[in-house]
Design a protein around this motif. Structure first.
Motif, PDB file in Angstrom:
ATOM      1  N   MET B   1       0.845  -1.197   0.000  1.00  0.00           N
ATOM      2  CA  MET B   1       0.000   0.000   0.000  1.00  0.00           C
ATOM      3  C   MET B   1       0.883   1.251   0.000  1.00  0.00           C
ATOM      4  N   THR B   2       0.559   2.202  -0.865  1.00  0.00           N
ATOM      5  CA  THR B   2       1.380   3.404  -0.940  1.00  0.00           C
ATOM      6  C   THR B   2       1.116   4.296   0.273  1.00  0.00           C
ATOM      7  N   ASN B   3       2.050   5.230   0.502  1.00  0.00           N
ATOM      8  CA  ASN B   3       1.862   6.172   1.612  1.00  0.00           C
ATOM      9  C   ASN B   3       0.569   6.966   1.447  1.00  0.00           C
ATOM     10  N   GLU B   4       0.303   7.321   0.179  1.00  0.00           N
ATOM     11  CA  GLU B   4      -0.895   8.131  -0.089  1.00  0.00           C
ATOM     12  C   GLU B   4      -2.161   7.336   0.251  1.00  0.00           C
ATOM     13  N   ALA B   5      -2.182   6.070  -0.154  1.00  0.00           N
ATOM     14  CA  ALA B   5      -3.357   5.229   0.121  1.00  0.00           C
ATOM     15  C   ALA B   5      -3.517   5.020   1.620  1.00  0.00           C
ATOM     16  N   PHE B   6      -2.377   4.845   2.309  1.00  0.00           N
ATOM     17  CA  PHE B   6      -2.449   4.659   3.760  1.00  0.00           C
ATOM     18  C   PHE B   6      -2.991   5.919   4.430  1.00  0.00           C
ATOM     19  N   THR B   7      -2.509   7.071   3.969  1.00  0.00           N
ATOM     20  CA  THR B   7      -2.996   8.334   4.535  1.00  0.00           C
ATOM     21  C   THR B   7      -4.499   8.467   4.317  1.00  0.00           C
ATOM     22  N   GLN B   8      -4.971   8.091   3.134  1.00  0.00           N
ATOM     23  CA  GLN B   8      -6.415   8.159   2.850  1.00  0.00           C
ATOM     24  C   GLN B   8      -7.194   7.223   3.781  1.00  0.00           C
ATOM     25  N   LEU B   9      -6.623   6.045   3.992  1.00  0.00           N
ATOM     26  CA  LEU B   9      -7.275   5.077   4.883  1.00  0.00           C
ATOM     27  C   LEU B   9      -7.372   5.646   6.300  1.00  0.00           C
ATOM     28  N   VAL B  10      -6.292   6.261   6.756  1.00  0.00           N
ATOM     29  CA  VAL B  10      -6.287   6.870   8.092  1.00  0.00           C
ATOM     30  C   VAL B  10      -7.316   7.992   8.152  1.00  0.00           C
ATOM     31  N   ASP B  11      -7.289   8.870   7.146  1.00  0.00           N
ATOM     32  CA  ASP B  11      -8.205  10.020   7.157  1.00  0.00           C
ATOM     33  C   ASP B  11      -9.662   9.576   7.164  1.00  0.00           C
ATOM     34  N   ALA B  12      -9.950   8.502   6.457  1.00  0.00           N
ATOM     35  CA  ALA B  12     -11.345   8.050   6.350  1.00  0.00           C
ATOM     36  C   ALA B  12     -11.832   7.360   7.617  1.00  0.00           C
ATOM     37  N   ASN B  13     -10.915   6.834   8.403  1.00  0.00           N
ATOM     38  CA  ASN B  13     -11.361   5.952   9.489  1.00  0.00           C
ATOM     39  C   ASN B  13     -10.920   6.313  10.895  1.00  0.00           C
ATOM     40  N   TYR B  14      -9.915   7.179  11.048  1.00  0.00           N
ATOM     41  CA  TYR B  14      -9.385   7.311  12.405  1.00  0.00           C
ATOM     42  C   TYR B  14     -10.367   7.988  13.353  1.00  0.00           C
ATOM     43  N   ALA B  15     -11.209   8.904  12.838  1.00  0.00           N
ATOM     44  CA  ALA B  15     -12.154   9.577  13.740  1.00  0.00           C
ATOM     45  C   ALA B  15     -13.236   8.610  14.255  1.00  0.00           C
ATOM     46  N   PRO B  16     -13.948   7.870  13.364  1.00  0.00           N
ATOM     47  CA  PRO B  16     -14.930   6.919  13.914  1.00  0.00           C
ATOM     48  C   PRO B  16     -14.280   5.813  14.761  1.00  0.00           C
ATOM     49  N   LEU B  17     -13.066   5.420  14.388  1.00  0.00           N
ATOM     50  CA  LEU B  17     -12.375   4.421  15.216  1.00  0.00           C
ATOM     51  C   LEU B  17     -12.092   4.985  16.602  1.00  0.00           C
ATOM     52  N   TYR B  18     -11.698   6.268  16.652  1.00  0.00           N
ATOM     53  CA  TYR B  18     -11.419   6.884  17.950  1.00  0.00           C
ATOM     54  C   TYR B  18     -12.695   6.918  18.802  1.00  0.00           C
ATOM     55  N   ARG B  19     -13.831   7.263  18.162  1.00  0.00           N
ATOM     56  CA  ARG B  19     -15.092   7.313  18.923  1.00  0.00           C
ATOM     57  C   ARG B  19     -15.440   5.924  19.481  1.00  0.00           C
ATOM     58  N   PHE B  20     -15.233   4.919  18.667  1.00  0.00           N
ATOM     59  CA  PHE B  20     -15.498   3.545  19.121  1.00  0.00           C
ATOM     60  C   PHE B  20     -14.543   3.191  20.272  1.00  0.00           C
ATOM     61  N   ALA B  21     -13.274   3.523  20.098  1.00  0.00           N
ATOM     62  CA  ALA B  21     -12.276   3.217  21.129  1.00  0.00           C
ATOM     63  C   ALA B  21     -12.581   3.960  22.423  1.00  0.00           C
ATOM     64  N   LEU B  22     -13.055   5.193  22.295  1.00  0.00           N
ATOM     65  CA  LEU B  22     -13.366   5.988  23.488  1.00  0.00           C
ATOM     66  C   LEU B  22     -14.517   5.365  24.269  1.00  0.00           C
ATOM     67  N   SER B  23     -15.473   4.819  23.558  1.00  0.00           N
ATOM     68  CA  SER B  23     -16.588   4.173  24.262  1.00  0.00           C
ATOM     69  C   SER B  23     -16.119   2.901  24.962  1.00  0.00           C
ATOM     70  N   LEU B  24     -15.118   2.242  24.407  1.00  0.00           N
ATOM     71  CA  LEU B  24     -14.608   1.012  25.015  1.00  0.00           C
ATOM     72  C   LEU B  24     -13.677   1.315  26.184  1.00  0.00           C
ATOM     73  N   ALA B  25     -12.679   2.151  25.902  1.00  0.00           N
ATOM     74  CA  ALA B  25     -11.602   2.346  26.874  1.00  0.00           C
ATOM     75  C   ALA B  25     -11.972   3.331  27.963  1.00  0.00           C
ATOM     76  N   ARG B  26     -12.928   4.209  27.679  1.00  0.00           N
ATOM     77  CA  ARG B  26     -13.432   5.186  28.643  1.00  0.00           C
ATOM     78  C   ARG B  26     -12.451   6.295  28.983  1.00  0.00           C
ATOM     79  N   ASN B  27     -11.325   6.368  28.328  1.00  0.00           N
ATOM     80  CA  ASN B  27     -10.502   7.569  28.476  1.00  0.00           C
ATOM     81  C   ASN B  27      -9.740   7.809  27.174  1.00  0.00           C
ATOM     82  N   GLY B  28      -9.487   9.089  26.928  1.00  0.00           N
ATOM     83  CA  GLY B  28      -8.935   9.504  25.644  1.00  0.00           C
ATOM     84  C   GLY B  28      -7.560   8.949  25.354  1.00  0.00           C
ATOM     85  N   SER B  29      -6.752   8.847  26.396  1.00  0.00           N
ATOM     86  CA  SER B  29      -5.385   8.385  26.191  1.00  0.00           C
ATOM     87  C   SER B  29      -5.350   6.927  25.709  1.00  0.00           C
ATOM     88  N   ASP B  30      -6.099   6.069  26.404  1.00  0.00           N
ATOM     89  CA  ASP B  30      -6.145   4.657  26.003  1.00  0.00           C
ATOM     90  C   ASP B  30      -6.831   4.501  24.639  1.00  0.00           C
TER      91      ASP B  30
END
Lengths: 244, 182
Positions: B1-30
């Motif tokens: 996977m190219t750097n550009e494709a990886f960056t696109q993958l991150v941009d498309a998914n990191y925010a909803p993944l963070y919201r899901f992780a926040l509901s699981l871990a219950r704190n922002g750092s984790d």
């Protein structure tokens, strides 16, 4: 199907309507269309779900998370590409590491946290990311770093919490927080990274600087009793050596 | 996977993944750690996935498995048999209540829901995965997802009610006689 059964199914109907075509919802949707009471309940239920979903969408990730993800991936790429053709050695090392981890692991596995990985992280961050921090303690640290002939401050002079809480740029490396400031000395630009680490009790081993050069730049990494440090620069190892 | 494709993958998914992780871990750092760890695993293994359309589901599933792997099994986790009964009937005021409170309070209420129900409930509200994908991630049938969702919603409503009750509000401390305001 009773009203209660229909409610049970319809409560799983997502507010954006993406489930409209799913057969599982067909009967319940038809029932709601023909029952004003159920339809009113369904309208309320969707409005409620949409309100919750909208609130959750408003939650934004912390600043720096995206940059940390990209820098971390580049660091791991750099680690992998450093020894092309040596995959079998890497495999053996990974297998050995896995055995050690399986017998000693008390916490979730993290990406590689060695000094080489921190150096790669620092170089990648230096090259690819935007920098800039805020806060009086960060400015004071930069002033100290820019003082000609001054030694690089260590754990005794770095108040990590204060720097972090007053706006110093903060990244995440292998699950640990990292502070970063930029400074210049002798007309060269440097990036100073301080990584917080959790040492096991009794482990106060300090590590002397080691130097790594990559195409994009050079870095020195060292440790003391509380932190791992890295200095990265495009000015080369010699320039970094003069600081230490 | 190219750097550009990886960056696109991150941009498309990191925010909803963070919201899901926040509901699981219950704190922002984790939560941030979980997201980073998930993309790290993608960088080392995930790019072997040929169909990029499955990347989102893979990322959510991997994050959830990393969460399960990382935390100690909590003796307080509820089994299905221990579940409280479903909550009261949904009324129009419930919608207003949710609309009035801020997103952090909604997340806090979500974090009080038992983990068994919180996971499908969060994935339901994030709307990023199909029912089949949620069922696959949790390794349960779709019917079980719906059942847990129903219970989770009831618990969430109760959490909103608790948060809205007078006893949960901070009351001003009565001024002592002669006390000076600072």
């Amino acid at each position: 199907m009773t009203i209660e059964e229909a409610k049970f199914i319809l409560s799983a109907y997502r507010p954006n309507g993406s489930d409209a075509g799913l057969p599982a919802f067909g009967d319940a949707l038809r029932m709601a269309a023909g029952d004003p009471g159920l339809e009113a309940w369904f309208t309320r239920s969707r409005a409620y779900d949409e309100a919750v979903a909208r609130k959750l969408r408003q939650i934004v990730p912390p600043p720096g998370l995206r940059e940390a993800i990209l820098a971390g991936a580049r660091a791991s790429d750099a680690q992998r590409s450093r020894a092309p053709g040596m995959a079998w050695i890497a495999g053996l090392a990974a297998a050995a590491a896995l055995v050690i981890v399986v017998f000693s692991m008390k916490a979730p596995a993290r990406p590689e946290t060695g000094n080489a990985a921190l150096a790669a992280f620092a170089i990648n961050d230096m090259v690819h990311e935007k920098h800039g921090g805020r806060g009086e303690p960060a400015s004071a640290l930069v002033a100290e770093l820019e003082t000609k002939g001054a030694r690089i401050p260590g754990a005794d002079r770095i108040d990590f919490e204060k720097l972090r809480s007053t706006g110093c740029r903060t990244l995440s490396f292998a699950g640990h927080e990292v502070l970063e400031v930029c400074f210049s000395r002798d007309e060269a630009q440097f990036h100073f990274y301080v990584a917080r680490r959790d040492r096991p009790p009794g482990d106060s081993a300090a590590a002397a600087p080691s130097f790594i050069t990559e195409a994009a730049g050079a870095a020195a990494v060292w440790s003391d009793s509380r932190f791992d440090y890295a200095i990265a620069s495009t000015a080369g190892v010699a320039a970094i050596r003069r600081l230490l | 996977m190219t750097n550009e494709a990886f960056t696109q993958l991150v941009d498309a998914n990191y925010a909803p993944l963070y919201r899901f992780a926040l509901s699981l871990a219950r704190n922002g750092s984790d939560a941030g750690d979980l997201v980073q760890q998930t993309f790290f695993i993608w960088a080392t293994k995930g790019h072997a996935i040929r169909e990029l359309s499955k990347a989102k589901s893979w990322l959510f599933t991997t994050l959830y498995r990393e969460f399960l792997r990382g935390r100690r099994r909590d003796s307080r986790s509820s089994s299905i048999e221990d579940l409280p009964p479903g909550g009261s009937e949904l009324v129009a005021e419930d919608v207003d209540k949710v609309s009035r409170i801020d997103s952090a309070a909604v997340m806090s209420a979500l974090q009080t829901v038992d983990e068994t129900f919180r996971v499908p409930l969060t994935l339901f509200y994030l709307e990023d995965m199909s029912y089949q994908e949620i069922a696959d991630a949790l390794d349960v049938p779709i019917g079980t997802v719906m059942s847990r969702l129903s219970r989770g919603k009831a618990q969430l409503r109760m959490a909103f009610e608790r948060a809205d009750s007078p006893s949960s509000k901070v009351l001003p401390f009565p001024n002592a006689k002669g006390a000076r305001a600072s």
